[in-house]
Every structure is written in structure tokens, then in C-alpha cells.
Design an enzyme around this catalytic site. Structure first.
Site, mmCIF file in Angstrom:
data_model
loop_
_atom_site.group_PDB
_atom_site.id
_atom_site.type_symbol
_atom_site.label_atom_id
_atom_site.label_comp_id
_atom_site.label_asym_id
_atom_site.label_seq_id
_atom_site.Cartn_x
_atom_site.Cartn_y
_atom_site.Cartn_z
ATOM 1 N N PHE A 25 0.857 -1.187 0.000
ATOM 2 C CA PHE A 25 0.000 0.000 0.000
ATOM 3 C C PHE A 25 0.894 1.238 0.000
ATOM 4 O O PHE A 25 1.825 1.329 0.809
ATOM 5 C CB PHE A 25 -0.904 -0.028 1.237
ATOM 6 C CG PHE A 25 -2.006 0.991 1.195
ATOM 7 C CD1 PHE A 25 -3.181 0.718 0.519
ATOM 8 C CD2 PHE A 25 -1.872 2.214 1.829
ATOM 9 C CE1 PHE A 25 -4.211 1.654 0.474
ATOM 10 C CE2 PHE A 25 -2.891 3.153 1.786
ATOM 11 C CZ PHE A 25 -4.061 2.875 1.110
ATOM 12 N N ARG A 27 -12.083 -3.690 -7.494
ATOM 13 C CA ARG A 27 -11.964 -4.419 -6.237
ATOM 14 C C ARG A 27 -13.352 -4.644 -5.654
ATOM 15 O O ARG A 27 -14.185 -3.740 -5.653
ATOM 16 C CB ARG A 27 -11.166 -3.541 -5.268
ATOM 17 C CG ARG A 27 -10.129 -4.272 -4.509
ATOM 18 C CD ARG A 27 -9.192 -3.371 -3.746
ATOM 19 N NE ARG A 27 -9.725 -2.117 -3.243
ATOM 20 C CZ ARG A 27 -9.209 -1.456 -2.221
ATOM 21 N NH1 ARG A 27 -8.170 -1.956 -1.572
ATOM 22 N NH2 ARG A 27 -9.697 -0.308 -1.827
ATOM 23 N N LYS A 30 -12.126 0.578 7.693
ATOM 24 C CA LYS A 30 -12.401 -0.422 6.645
ATOM 25 C C LYS A 30 -13.342 -1.490 7.193
ATOM 26 O O LYS A 30 -14.487 -1.196 7.496
ATOM 27 C CB LYS A 30 -11.082 -0.989 6.133
ATOM 28 C CG LYS A 30 -10.280 0.064 5.360
ATOM 29 C CD LYS A 30 -8.893 -0.390 4.975
ATOM 30 C CE LYS A 30 -8.196 0.730 4.197
ATOM 31 N NZ LYS A 30 -6.740 0.601 4.240
HETATM 32 C C1 LIG Z 1 -6.008 1.694 4.184
HETATM 33 C C2 LIG Z 1 -4.579 1.459 4.482
HETATM 34 C C3 LIG Z 1 -3.828 2.439 5.128
HETATM 35 C C4 LIG Z 1 -4.499 3.732 5.492
HETATM 36 O O1 LIG Z 1 -3.677 4.664 6.059
HETATM 37 P P1 LIG Z 1 -4.307 5.976 6.704
HETATM 38 O O2 LIG Z 1 -3.164 6.650 7.294
HETATM 39 O O3 LIG Z 1 -5.327 5.528 7.722
HETATM 40 O O4 LIG Z 1 -4.967 6.757 5.631
HETATM 41 C C5 LIG Z 1 -2.506 2.164 5.404
HETATM 42 N N1 LIG Z 1 -1.943 0.987 5.052
HETATM 43 C C6 LIG Z 1 -2.650 0.024 4.418
HETATM 44 C C7 LIG Z 1 -2.011 -1.272 4.065
HETATM 45 C C8 LIG Z 1 -3.990 0.234 4.116
HETATM 46 O O5 LIG Z 1 -4.692 -0.688 3.479
#
Ligand SMILES: *Cc1c(COP(=O)(O)O)cnc(C)c1O
Length: 421
Positions: free
Chosen positions: A135, A380, A232
Site C-alpha cells: 500500500f 476491487r 475499513k
Molecule cells: C487503508 C490502508 C492504510 C491507510 O492509512 P491511513 O493513514 O489511515 O490513511 C494504510 N496501510 C494500508 C495497508 C492500508 O490498506
């Protein structure tokens, strides 16, 4: 339970719904009429419980208690209290998790804490290892850590297949996302953690796509640190606080760079010198957003009412049904399934590659089937045993089939790009 390649007739799906032990939870979510919500992996929906709780927090707590609310309404303890509830979901002990900040901020703190521990033992360990295609915020944060710590920390971004062999006696910290945000592939947490430890490395797990979606046991795996997301699969609401886990064995040595007053021994002692508090609260920084944290707490309470085994079985069956029903459409219209084929090897979402994926998803959302799009060309789809029905899978695929058959996604209105996809 072997559920693949079955003939999913409407009768069979209706029978599954009629016997669904989780069916009672559907009515507790406020999903608009005519919507099949398959995007709990991006933003969980509103529950009546969370809505009612927010009304209470606003009207009764903030409205009536005012500043007293910190003591009378449990605001001050909320980070620890919700942390202990989350611990039950991810296999941690009480006092190992706090709710706070965003996942990105928590990742910065966790990686910095792990680096600090390593640096005081063996300064020659300078490498951070992570996965290419992780991510993006995770990789950006690692870049940020590298640029701000003293010394020659290097970030080594490897392909998934190379991670295992890349871990060696130069590795300080391994940072991995348990369930991949596009493919949904699950990393073997226990095996990789053990391997990291054998090589003297520490490991930080990002549970953003796991918590509330797949069974996770941080203590069993002996994970060192972890972070995760509240908005989520936990249904905590847009911008809900995230959480951070630190294994008890690290509490004494761990330090983190955002040493705000909530990580102080006595936040209300108002002294000039920083003295870190004991335990996982050392990972806190400043004041937690109470409205958001309250909605999340209620969502977590609701989640904890469901049997984990029921959640697991239904999630896997929902995704098996959807993927089986999609299969003929894929070959006919040029969609490529890019997730692991076995439901047990993937999290609670799957992805398909399709050249006009963005347009397809816009047309789906317009017809009430909510998934999302991830660049460059993936759609997705998320599975949520608490609020989806088995029949929803059939309905969603019928709508997708109609869009594909009639090339509805080619309409000009679906070509307009939104800021958030
Ligand atoms: C959704 C997600 C985030 C989100 O980060 P935020 O700082 O809360 O916006 C981070 N890492 C992963 C792997 C995610 O899926």
C-alpha cells in the site's frame, strides 16, 4: 467446507440466507435501499448502533457534560479501552494495543520504535525490508523514516517472492502488509515472523486489510509491532482512528519520536521534561478524536457479538459464490481475476483487471453495486459477512453482466475521473 465450483442456483442461495446465523446483523446496518455494498474493505457502512452512539456522544456527553466528559463519559480511557477490545480480534493481550492517530502515523511510530530497539543492540543492522507494490502510504512512510533518522538506514523494497530470502543479519526491521490491498493475498504471518526473528530482525505488520476481515493472531505469531485501520472492515466511519500494537516484551525499551503529552507518565502533571509512560500508551501522541473513536468503539462492540467461525465461513462462501458466478463473464468480456483462487488464501476482497476498470466501476456504482477502482486498471470487490446476503452475490453479478453485455461502461458519463476512486 469445500464450496468451489458449485452450481449456485437461486434456491441454494436463498436457502443459505434462510439458515444464516449472521443474518440477524443485516438490519443493524443502514445501507440505502437498492444498494449492494461490496466496499467494506475501503469504508465500512454506518450501523444503527454507531449512529445512536454518535447522537449520545454529541447531545449527552459533549453537549451536557462538556469538559467533564473526559472523566464522566470515559473519553480519557477510550484509547486503551478500545485497544483492549481490538486485542480480542487480532490475538493480542490486554494492554498491548491503543487506538490513536492514522495508520500512516502509527506506522511511522512503530517502525521508528523498532529501529530504535535494533539500533541500541546492533547498530550494524541498517536495512528495512518491505514489499514492492505494498500500500503506497506504507512505502512513503518508510521513505520518510529513512530520511529523518540518523545513520545510514536503507529501505529495500523487494518483490513478494524475494522477501523471505532478503531477510538476513543486516535486516533491522521487516514491514509487511498482512493482506495485500489489491490482490487480497495473505502473507503467512507466523512463518515470516519466525524467519525474521531467526535472523535477528523485528517485524511490523500492517493489518489494515486484515482486521475484521481475516483471522489474525499476533501473539501466536510473536509479532513485534502492528498497526491497523479503523474505517475499513471494522466499520468505524470515515477517518476513524487507527490502532497500534506493541508486544509486551518491547514495552520497556521502546521509544517513539512523536512523544506528545499523552505518551507522558503524567499528562496532567504539566512538567517541562518528557518522561515516557509505561506500557503501550507510550505509543500515544496527543488527544484522540472522541466522536470518531466512539463510533469505532460501537462498531467494534457490534463486531465482537458475531462468532468468529461464522464470520470466516460466510466470508469464504460469499467470495466463492461471487467468483464462481463471475467466471463465465471473465472469459467472455476480458476480465482477469488476479487474486488467489482459494478463498482461504485471500482476505475479504478480490480484484479483477479490466482495461476499462474505472468506467466499469462507475457504471456498477450507478446501478447500486459498490466496489472500488485501484489504478492502473483493477476493480476491487469486498465481502462482508455482517451485512451482505448470499443472494446479493447473484444480484451483483447479474448487474455486472448486464453492464458488460451492453457495454454500458462506454457511456461518456462514466469516463469522468473523480478525485477519490
Ligand atoms: C487503508 C490502508 C492504510 C491507510 O492509512 P491511513 O493513514 O489511515 O490513511 C494504510 N496501510 C494500508 C495497508 C492500508 O490498506
Amino acid at each position: 467446507m469445500k464450496m468451489e465450483n458449485q452450481d449456485w442456483t437461486s434456491e441454494k442461495l436463498a436457502a443459505l440466507d434462510a439458515n444464516d446465523p449472521l443474518g440477524i446483523f443485516r438490519d443493524r446496518f443502514l445501507i440505502p435501499e437498492g444498494t449492494i455494498y461490496m466496499n467494506g474493505n475501503s469504508l465500512g457502512p454506518l450501523s444503527t448502533d454507531a449512529r445512536n452512539r454518535l447522537h449520545t456522544v454529541i447531545d449527552r456527553e459533549w453537549g451536557q457534560e462538556l469538559i467533564k466528559g473526559w472523566n464522566t463519559a470515559g473519553w480519557y480511557d477510550i484509547t486503551r479501552r478500545v485497544g483492549d477490545k481490538l486485542a480480542k480480534i487480532v490475538g493480542a493481550d490486554e494492554g498491548e494495543i491503543v487506538l490513536c492517530d492514522s495508520t500512516s502515523v502509527n506506522l511511522f511510530k512503530a517502525v521508528a520504535a523498532a529501529l530504535h530497539i535494533q539500533n541500541s543492540k546492533d547498530p550494524k543492522r541498517t536495512k528495512i525490508i518491505s514489499e514492492a507494490g505494498n500500500f503506497p502510504t506504507d512505502l512513503y512512510i518508510l521513505d520518510g523514516v529513512k530520511n529523518f533518522v540518523r545513520g545510514d538506514v536503507q529501505v529495500n523494497i523487494c518483490d513478494r517472492s524475494e522477501i523471505f530470502n532478503a531477510i538476513n543479519d543486516e535486516t533491522a526491521v521487516v514491514v509487511l502488509t498482512h493482506v495485500h490491498y489489491v490482490t487480497g493475498e495473505i502473507f503467512p504471518m507466523e512463518e515470516l515472523t519466525e524467519h525474521a526473528h531467526k535472523n535477528g530482525a523485528l517485524i511490523v505488520w500492517d493489518l489494515s486489510h486484515s482486521v475484521g476481515a481475516v483471522e489474525t493472531d499476533l501473539n501466536l505469531a510473536q509479532a513485534d509491532f502492528a498497526v491497523g485501520c479503523g474505517y475499513k472492515h471494522l466499520n468505524g466511519g470515515p477517518g476513524a482512528p487507527a490502532f497500534i500494537y506493541a508486544a509486551k516484551r518491547h514495552h520497556k525499551e521502546m521509544m517513539q519520536p512523536l512523544s506528545g503529552w499523552f505518551s507522558h507518565k503524567a499528562p496532567f502533571g504539566f512538567t517541562d521534561e518528557f518522561e515516557p509512560t509505561d506500557g503501550v500508551s507510550r505509543m500515544l501522541c496527543g488527544t484522540t478524536p472522541i466522536l470518531s473513536a466512539s463510533a469505532l468503539e460501537t462498531a467494534v462492540d457490534l463486531f465482537l457479538e458475531a462468532e468468529p467461525q461464522n464470520l470466516k465461513e460466510k466470508r469464504q462462501t460469499l467470495s466463492a459464490i461471487f467468483c464462481d458466478l463471475m467466471m463465465p463473464l471473465c472469459s467472455k468480456h476480458g476480465l482477469t481475476f488476479i487474486s488467489p483462487t482459494k478463498p482461504s488464501e485471500r482476505g475479504a476482497h478480490v480484484s479483477y483487471q479490466f482495461d476499462q476498470g474505472y468506467e466499469l466501476m462507475q457504471a456498477m456504482i450507478d446501478r447500486g453495486v459498490f466496489g472500488d477502482f485501484r489504478a492502473p486498471d483493477f476493480i476491487r470487490i469486498g465481502f462482508s459477512p455482517l451485512f451482505q446476503s448470499y443472494c446479493d452475490m447473484q444480484k451483483a453479478v447479474d448487474i455486472i453482466a448486464n453492464i458488460l453485455e451492453n457495454r454500458i461502461y462506454e457511456q461518456p458519463k462514466y469516463q469522468v475521473k473523480n478525485a477519490v476512486t
